[in-house]
Motif scaffolding. Structure first.
Motif: not given
Length: 141
Positions: A1-9, A84-93
């Motif tokens: 499974m390919s992962l994607r990230a997004l950040a916004y303010v 490449a890999r999750r950086l915050v895998p411990y929180w759904r939010m």
């Protein structure tokens, strides 16, 4: 499974209290659990800075909810792309109260990618290094 990230303010609309924010985050965590998305929201009383990661479809669905939300305005995407890999895998939010300077440092840092340097530096350089160094004391053991 390919992962994607997004950040916004974005700018917060209206005054928020802890109970309101907890409710918003609980709904987001429920949705993210279904979408297999993890993430964190920094809140400084005036701005939100959110980081999301997961499968592309999940991140897209979560971001769509963000875009139609009336809880904020002036949304600016800081970065989005493959991960490449999750950086915050411990929180759904999860949300953290942040100092305005911390939010500013993360928002204004280099968002060219979601790569975390393996070299230890005294001062973070990339936006993700700033964000992860701020999150580190709050990460579950």
């Amino acid at each position: 499974m390919s992962l994607r990230a997004l950040a916004y303010v974005s700018h917060v609309v209206g005054p928020w209290d802890r109970m309101s924010l907890d409710g918003l985050i609980a709904k987001a965590a429920d949705f993210n659990s279904e979408a297999d998305v993890t993430g964190v929201l920094l809140f400084d009383g005036h701005r939100f800075l959110q980081y999301l990661e997961g499968p592309e479809e999940g991140v897209d669905a979560a971001y769509h909810r963000v875009c139609i939300s009336t809880s904020h305005s002036d949304l600016i995407v800081l970065s989005q792309g493959p991960l490449a890999r999750r950086l915050v895998p411990y929180w759904r939010m999860h949300w953290l109260l942040a100092d305005p300077g911390q939010v500013r440092n993360v928002a204004h840092a280099d968002w060219m990618g979601f790569i975390r340097s393996e070299r230890r530096r005294e001062r973070p350089r990339s936006a993700m290094e700033h964000l992860l160094s701020y999150l580190n004391p709050h990460v579950p053991a």
